[in-house]
Design a protein around this motif. Structure first.
Motif, PDB file in Angstrom:
ATOM      1  N   LEU A  13     -11.309  20.772  -6.547  1.00 32.51           N
ATOM      2  CA  LEU A  13     -10.856  20.953  -5.168  1.00 32.51           C
ATOM      3  C   LEU A  13     -12.040  20.988  -4.201  1.00 32.51           C
ATOM      4  CD1 LEU A  13      -8.469  21.508  -3.268  1.00 32.51           C
ATOM      5  CD2 LEU A  13      -8.787  23.948  -3.750  1.00 32.51           C
ATOM      6  N   GLY A  14     -13.115  21.660  -4.600  1.00 29.89           N
ATOM      7  CA  GLY A  14     -14.287  21.729  -3.746  1.00 29.89           C
ATOM      8  C   GLY A  14     -14.906  20.367  -3.502  1.00 29.89           C
ATOM      9  N   HIS A  15     -14.819  19.488  -4.509  1.00 33.98           N
ATOM     10  CA  HIS A  15     -15.306  18.118  -4.319  1.00 33.98           C
ATOM     11  C   HIS A  15     -14.427  17.372  -3.322  1.00 33.98           C
ATOM     12  CE1 HIS A  15     -16.368  13.955  -5.113  1.00 33.98           C
ATOM     13  NE2 HIS A  15     -15.111  13.718  -5.462  1.00 33.98           N
ATOM     14  N   GLU A  16     -13.125  17.437  -3.502  1.00 31.16           N
ATOM     15  CA  GLU A  16     -12.221  16.637  -2.675  1.00 31.16           C
ATOM     16  C   GLU A  16     -12.256  17.025  -1.205  1.00 31.16           C
ATOM     17  OE1 GLU A  16     -10.399  13.962  -3.201  1.00 31.16           O
ATOM     18  OE2 GLU A  16     -11.037  13.806  -5.288  1.00 31.16           O
ATOM     19  N   VAL A  17     -12.321  18.306  -0.934  1.00 36.10           N
ATOM     20  CA  VAL A  17     -12.240  18.736   0.472  1.00 36.10           C
ATOM     21  C   VAL A  17     -13.596  19.127   1.047  1.00 36.10           C
ATOM     22  CG1 VAL A  17     -11.791  21.200   0.073  1.00 36.10           C
ATOM     23  CG2 VAL A  17     -10.801  20.068   2.071  1.00 36.10           C
ATOM     24  N   GLY A  18     -14.559  19.423   0.178  1.00 35.01           N
ATOM     25  CA  GLY A  18     -15.844  19.903   0.672  1.00 35.01           C
ATOM     26  C   GLY A  18     -16.962  18.888   0.655  1.00 35.01           C
TER      27      GLY A  18
ATOM     28  N   HIS B  30      -4.062  12.685  -5.641  1.00 31.12           N
ATOM     29  CA  HIS B  30      -4.944  13.558  -6.420  1.00 31.12           C
ATOM     30  C   HIS B  30      -6.392  13.085  -6.352  1.00 31.12           C
ATOM     31  CE1 HIS B  30      -1.604  15.489  -9.122  1.00 31.12           C
ATOM     32  NE2 HIS B  30      -1.466  15.751  -7.832  1.00 31.12           N
ATOM     33  N   GLY B  31      -6.688  12.202  -5.389  1.00 30.38           N
ATOM     34  CA  GLY B  31      -8.063  11.768  -5.174  1.00 30.38           C
ATOM     35  C   GLY B  31      -8.612  10.875  -6.259  1.00 30.38           C
ATOM     36  N   GLU B  32      -7.763  10.038  -6.871  1.00 28.57           N
ATOM     37  CA  GLU B  32      -8.210   9.213  -8.004  1.00 28.57           C
ATOM     38  C   GLU B  32      -9.200   8.129  -7.593  1.00 28.57           C
ATOM     39  OE1 GLU B  32      -4.201  10.880  -8.879  1.00 28.57           O
ATOM     40  OE2 GLU B  32      -4.978   9.634  -7.234  1.00 28.57           O
TER      41      GLU B  32
ATOM     42  N   ASP C 188       2.636  21.819  -1.815  1.00 35.32           N
ATOM     43  CA  ASP C 188       2.379  22.752  -2.906  1.00 35.32           C
ATOM     44  C   ASP C 188       1.082  22.456  -3.654  1.00 35.32           C
ATOM     45  OD1 ASP C 188       3.363  25.023  -4.527  1.00 35.32           O
ATOM     46  OD2 ASP C 188       3.395  23.523  -6.137  1.00 35.32           O
ATOM     47  N   ASP C 189       0.761  21.188  -3.845  1.00 34.21           N
ATOM     48  CA  ASP C 189      -0.369  20.840  -4.696  1.00 34.21           C
ATOM     49  C   ASP C 189      -1.701  20.966  -3.932  1.00 34.21           C
ATOM     50  OD1 ASP C 189      -2.316  18.545  -5.841  1.00 34.21           O
ATOM     51  OD2 ASP C 189      -1.032  19.301  -7.443  1.00 34.21           O
ATOM     52  N   ASP C 190      -2.642  21.719  -4.502  1.00 32.63           N
ATOM     53  CA  ASP C 190      -3.925  21.939  -3.833  1.00 32.63           C
ATOM     54  C   ASP C 190      -4.669  20.633  -3.596  1.00 32.63           C
ATOM     55  OD1 ASP C 190      -3.469  24.645  -3.831  1.00 32.63           O
ATOM     56  OD2 ASP C 190      -4.885  25.114  -5.435  1.00 32.63           O
ATOM     57  N   LEU C 191      -4.722  19.762  -4.611  1.00 35.01           N
ATOM     58  CA  LEU C 191      -5.480  18.521  -4.467  1.00 35.01           C
ATOM     59  C   LEU C 191      -4.885  17.633  -3.375  1.00 35.01           C
ATOM     60  CD1 LEU C 191      -6.486  17.405  -8.082  1.00 35.01           C
ATOM     61  CD2 LEU C 191      -8.007  18.044  -6.204  1.00 35.01           C
TER      62      LEU C 191
ATOM     63  N   ALA D  40      -8.503  29.870  -1.176  1.00 37.92           N
ATOM     64  CA  ALA D  40      -9.690  30.343  -0.469  1.00 37.92           C
ATOM     65  C   ALA D  40     -10.728  29.234  -0.334  1.00 37.92           C
ATOM     66  CB  ALA D  40     -10.283  31.543  -1.207  1.00 37.92           C
ATOM     67  N   THR D  41     -10.830  28.389  -1.347  1.00 35.18           N
ATOM     68  CA  THR D  41     -11.764  27.261  -1.277  1.00 35.18           C
ATOM     69  C   THR D  41     -11.407  26.330  -0.124  1.00 35.18           C
ATOM     70  OG1 THR D  41     -12.221  27.338  -3.651  1.00 35.18           O
ATOM     71  CG2 THR D  41     -12.628  25.245  -2.537  1.00 35.18           C
ATOM     72  N   MET D  42     -10.107  26.083   0.062  1.00 36.29           N
ATOM     73  CA  MET D  42      -9.680  25.218   1.156  1.00 36.29           C
ATOM     74  C   MET D  42     -10.002  25.855   2.508  1.00 36.29           C
ATOM     75  SD  MET D  42      -7.902  22.244   0.826  1.00 36.29           S
ATOM     76  CE  MET D  42      -6.498  22.494  -0.290  1.00 36.29           C
TER      77      MET D  42
END
Length: 804
Positions: A336-341, A509-511, A534-537, A574-576
């Motif tokens: 998740l940190g990779h996809e959004v950060g 899912h960021g594939e 619902d899905d974080d990714l 929290a990461t988001m």
């Protein structure tokens, strides 16, 4: 005098069979320089050769060539010339004293303000091993290294090889297997240590003595991550772990997040904070541990020949880091940190003039200074994303079969992109070479668009040239997931008739690495219900889409901040929360919001964080919202209440969060120098030192800014103090006060950046954090017409592009 590609190729053509005996004297009777004797043995190919050793800034240099004393040997401050060497074996001995540094580029030294203890670390990398010992400082002249160290008797010394003996401050280490000089490491000081054995090997985690309690707090987790990753790599890779020990050291002053030194990985010690460890840091720390362990194979066992293949190390380690942190260590939220950060930074990088292919040609990287500019979001985050797409396209079993062929074929050797592609080609019946040309040899990214036909059926279109295998997820008008499937998107439009009338999110899912744009139906659901997805990714992918639209000016900053205000308080990750706030404050505010409007944006964000904090369902969420509130609020009373109670409601006030509150109160003019000094006395360690520097610099007075400038312009300022003072200096809402310092930064930063590649990156990251006026932007353009260090030029050009 950065090593050029031509020089490296010429030297590799005449030199082989290199070994080093390095004897370091870290006796503290001289705190400005250390002693080093290097014995270099190598073979020259016939008939004769002229070449050179590198040694940066050596003093009292003495050179012996095959037993003949040659005085200083013609040493010019950077190189020792070796001329007319006959074919055969040679032995060169170089004695010198070399300066300690405080900028993280060389033999870094730091005195811990918490207890007065001193630490010394050889932090190497590109063109940096030569700041420690005389060497052929290039990747494809791998060598064995035998190390001895003299240090104060109370110290522990750690290095690449296992300790063979240590008596009265004299340490001798096992000779390494063949590694590049850039991967040499020493870490010396009165470390607190946690040691154990696993799979027949000695393991250890080490930190400064003043962080012993924090190491004890996290030791079980750090050990579990280490063992989980190690065991999982043993399942993925046929080549066994190649070195004789595995130490991990949390060191002060490291410029990188971590470095993959064989047998002894170093991490910046901010990864071991006092107080509760935030969720995003725990997830990222696990991914970094896996990333650096991956390098034991990708980079340390099989090493790139020249720096154009940085991706052969960093893209793989980034991909493997997130994968193995999840599958091996159980940190499934790390991606998740990779996809959004971090992935958003790769999209930014790929639209600038400085963009480059994930795998450029060797000639596109003419020297090591140029190589420093491609250790960037493309080599890391884009490369990671592209590898995820490669695995999705090839299949995991085929991918790993090719990887294992590559690692075995190039164990303790050097390799190129063609070598890796050949291994994948052998493993697959697909056209890997064509895929590589499309994905790794070209710049930019495709766009995947959602449109609707007359019947309301969503249709996927690709603008670009690359094939994509992605997940598409459908949602009803309440943002509830209805269905999801993998689809292939290429030249022809892809209709999705079963999703008629539904909102759809491609690449959910960021594939893959591609921009996404939504149709009106899907965009409306996102705008009104993003926090309900619902899905974080998927939420991460959608936030990244919004970041992209702000950067390209398709979405105004006011609209974006409104979306943040409506959706962030309902966020469950929290990461988001941390990532969205970091992006808004670090990119949107200084690049898209006029200075006069910054206070209103901060007030909106503070309100959103206050609401999120009030309704937070976990301590991690509460910490994330509290951190955001501390960065943005304009009412000092709540923050003063936090300091008085040392808590945020029922949540203990961690030192890092306390310093954020202190800095904001200083920026609001509420805390003066005396109050900040009292906070510093309360926290006498390194956190207090940099926290106080940032707070003092943040005060809204002309004298405070002048004092801060005196700190950062000191030629001996260390990297951490420089960064903290600059972060405080550029506080939002102080544009008029800061205007003179924009000009001073443009005038003086080139001199600061001349200290070295890594410090130049520190200086570049300290660019004024406010939206430049037209006149200031013009002065930036004028500065770029001058003579600038390569690394700083790249960062300033990127900033200019980002402002466009």
């Amino acid at each position: 005098m950065s090593l050029t590609l031509t020089e490296a190729r010429d030297r590799a053509a005449v030199v082989s069979d290199v070994s080093y005996d390095v004897d370091l004297d870290l006796d503290l009777t001289d705190t400005t320089t250390f002693g080093v004797r290097t014995t270099v043995r190598f073979t020259v190919l016939p008939p004769t050769a002229d070449t050179f050793l590198e040694l940066a800034h050596g003093r009292e240099v003495r050179v012996t060539v095959d037993g003949e004393d040659r005085g200083d040997g013609g040493y010019d401050g950077r190189r020792v010339p070796l001329t007319g060497l006959a074919a055969g074996a040679h032995e060169i001995v170089v004695d010198a004293r070399v300066p300690y540094v405080t900028d993280g580029d060389g033999m870094h030294t730091m005195t811990d303000p918490a207890d007065g203890e001193r630490y010394v670390g050889a932090y190497c990398g590109m063109d940096i091993a030569q700041k420690i010992f005389a060497c052929f400082d290039q990747n494809d002249l791998k060598a064995t290294i035998a190390l001895t160290v003299t240090a104060p008797p109370a110290w522990t010394v750690l290095a690449n090889g296992a300790t063979l003996e240590s008596t009265d401050g004299r340490w001798r280490f096992a000779t390494t297997l063949r590694i590049p000089p850039a991967l040499f490491v020493v870490a010396a000081g009165p470390w607190a240590s946690y040691r154990w054995e696993h799979a027949g090997l000695p393991f250890g985690w080490h930190a400064r003595a003043s962080l012993a309690a924090e190491l004890d707090r996290d030791a079980a987790e750090l050990r579990a991550i280490t063992e989980g990753c190690y065991d999982h790599f043993a399942e993925l890779f046929e080549e066994p772990y190649p070195f004789d020990s595995y130490d991990q050291v949390l060191v002060p002053g490291l410029n990188w997040g971590a470095q993959e030194m064989p047998g002894c990985v170093t991490y910046r010690d901010e990864y071991l904070p006092r107080g509760a460890v935030p969720e995003d840091l725990r997830l990222f720390r696990a991914a970094v541990i896996a990333h650096e362990m991956s390098h034991m194979w990708f980079g340390d066992l099989a090493t790139m020949t020249w720096w154009e293949d940085t991706w052969l190390q960093e893209s793989f380690a980034d991909y493997m880091g997130y994968r193995v942190a999840a599958d091996g260590a159980g940190f499934h939220g790390a991606l998740l940190g990779h996809e959004v950060g971090r992935k958003p930074n790769a999209y930014d990088a790929d639209r600038r003039r400085s963009t480059h292919p994930v795998a450029p040609e060797a000639e596109d990287v003419p020297d090591v200074d140029s190589a420093a500019t491609i250790f960037d979001a493309i080599s890391y985050s884009k490369g990671n994303s592209v590898l995820r797409q490669l695995v999705t396209w090839l299949g995991d079993e085929t991918f790993l079969r090719g990887v294992n062929t590559y690692l075995t074929r190039f164990r303790f050797a050097n390799a190129t992109l063609d070598d890796f592609v050949a291994a994948l080609d052998e493993a697959s019946d697909r056209d890997v070479r064509s895929w590589v040309e499309l994905w790794l040899r070209t710049t930019g990214f495709d766009t995947i668009r959602v449109e609707r036909d007359a019947a309301g059926v969503p249709v996927l279109h690709r603008d670009g040239t690359r094939p994509h295998r992605i997940r598409v997820t459908a949602y009803d008008d309440g943002a509830r997931e209805v269905a999801s499937e993998l689809v292939d998107v290429a030249d022809e439009p892809v209709p999705l008739p079963s999703y008629a009338g539904l909102a759809v999110v491609p690449n959910s899912h960021g594939e893959t690495f591609a921009r996404i744009t939504l149709d009106d139906v899907s965009a409306t659901v996102v705008a009104t219900g993003l926090c309900r997805v619902d899905d974080d990714l998927t939420r991460a992918v959608l936030w990244t889409m919004l970041f992209d639209r702000v950067q390209t000016r398709e979405l105004g900053p006011d609209e974006f901040v409104d979306l943040v205000a409506r959706n962030l308080p309902g966020e469950r990750s929290a990461t988001m929360v941390s990532s969205v706030l970091n992006r808004t404050l670090g990119r949107v505010l200084p690049l898209r919001v006029p200075a006069a409007e910054a206070p209103a944006v901060l007030a909106t964000l503070a309100s959103a964080c206050s609401t999120g904090l009030e309704h937070a369902t976990s301590p991690d969420l509460a910490r994330a919202f509290a951190s955001g509130y501390a960065d943005t609020c304009d009412d000092p009373e709540p923050l003063l209440g936090w300091l008085a109670s040392d808590a945020v409601g029922e949540l203990p006030l961690a030192p890092a969060l306390r310093w954020r509150a202190v800095r904001r109160l200083a920026a609001l003019g509420t805390l003066d120098e005396e109050a900040i000094a009292a906070e510093g006395a309360r926290d006498a360690g390194s956190d207090g030192r940099v926290g106080a520097a940032a707070a003092l610099a943040a005060r809204p007075t002309a004298q405070a800014k002048a004092d801060a400038w005196a700190v950062v312009s000191d030629p001996d300022v260390d990297n951490r103090l420089f960064t903290a003072a600059m972060e405080g200096l550029w506080s939002p809402g102080q544009a008029d006060l800061l205007a003179p310092y924009v000009d001073r930064y443009l005038a003086e930063a080139p001199t600061w950046a001349a200290r070295g590649q890594a410090f130049a990156q520190v200086v570049g990251r300290a660019f004024p954090a406010l939206l430049l006026t037209e006149e200031q932007t013009g002065r930036l353009r004028n500065a770029l017409e001058g003579d600038l260090p390569t690394v700083l030029r790249r960062q300033w050009e990127d900033r200019l592009d980002d402002l466009g």
